[in-house]
Write an enzyme that holds these catalytic residues in place. Structure first.
Site, mmCIF file in Angstrom:
data_model
loop_
_atom_site.group_PDB
_atom_site.id
_atom_site.type_symbol
_atom_site.label_atom_id
_atom_site.label_comp_id
_atom_site.label_asym_id
_atom_site.label_seq_id
_atom_site.Cartn_x
_atom_site.Cartn_y
_atom_site.Cartn_z
ATOM 1 N N GLY A 100 69.201 33.028 34.221
ATOM 2 C CA GLY A 100 68.310 33.919 33.493
ATOM 3 C C GLY A 100 68.389 33.751 31.985
ATOM 4 O O GLY A 100 68.823 32.727 31.468
ATOM 5 N N CYS A 101 68.014 34.801 31.307
ATOM 6 C CA CYS A 101 67.905 34.753 29.850
ATOM 7 C C CYS A 101 69.247 34.605 29.150
ATOM 8 O O CYS A 101 69.296 34.184 28.003
ATOM 9 C CB CYS A 101 67.209 36.017 29.349
ATOM 10 N N HIS A 102 70.328 34.949 29.809
ATOM 11 C CA HIS A 102 71.629 34.822 29.151
ATOM 12 C C HIS A 102 72.268 33.457 29.399
ATOM 13 O O HIS A 102 73.398 33.208 29.002
ATOM 14 C CB HIS A 102 72.570 35.945 29.595
#
Length: 149
Positions: A100-102
């Site tokens: 994901g975004c992390h």
């Protein structure tokens, strides 16, 4: 509060794959195939530029950390990037899928630990994303479809 998103797709791709823009079409396999093919290419293109800025030969890279949310093929995008860049097969690879975004932060943290614990290591971090898996046509009955642009 996002009102509009944009994506680029070639006319050729859309002409040969009309299911991509059809609501509730069965295009998951096609979109996954597109992601699997383009994630390593995008990563390799960006990496060539980064290696050029680094000013040293790519053969000096000892470790590769690759992260992506959309691709999940085996062998992974990390192996494809090693192959596309002509890196030694001895390059230690770490593949972060579906993070994901992390993912970028995770990749940098892993790269820091690798560099700190392996004297002389040269760690390359690659994050590559394409929107194919998230792309879908909106339901024509949704109110925002009919708003004026």
């Amino acid at each position: 509060m996002i009102e509009k998103r944009r994506v680029y797709m070639s006319d050729d791709l859309l002409r040969h794959n009309p299911c991509i823009t059809a609501y509730r079409s069965r295009s998951l396999n096609l979109r996954q195939d597109l992601a699997d093919a383009t994630v390593p290419l995008l990563g390799a293109t960006a990496t060539r530029r980064a290696i050029g800025d680094w000013g040293r030969p790519a053969s000096g890279i000892t470790h590769l950390v690759f992260c992506t949310t959309v691709s999940g093929c085996i062998p992974g995008a990390d192996f494809e990037v090693v192959r596309l860049l002509g890196l030694p097969l001895s390059t230690r690879r770490f593949m972060l899928y579906q993070v994901g975004c992390h993912g970028g932060g995770m990749a940098l943290r892993l790269a820091k630990d690798l560099a700190k614990n392996n004297p002389g290591a040269r760690v390359l971090v690659v994050g590559s994303e394409v929107i194919t898996m998230a792309l879908r046509c909106n339901n024509p009955d949704h109110w925002y479809e009919n708003r004026p642009i």
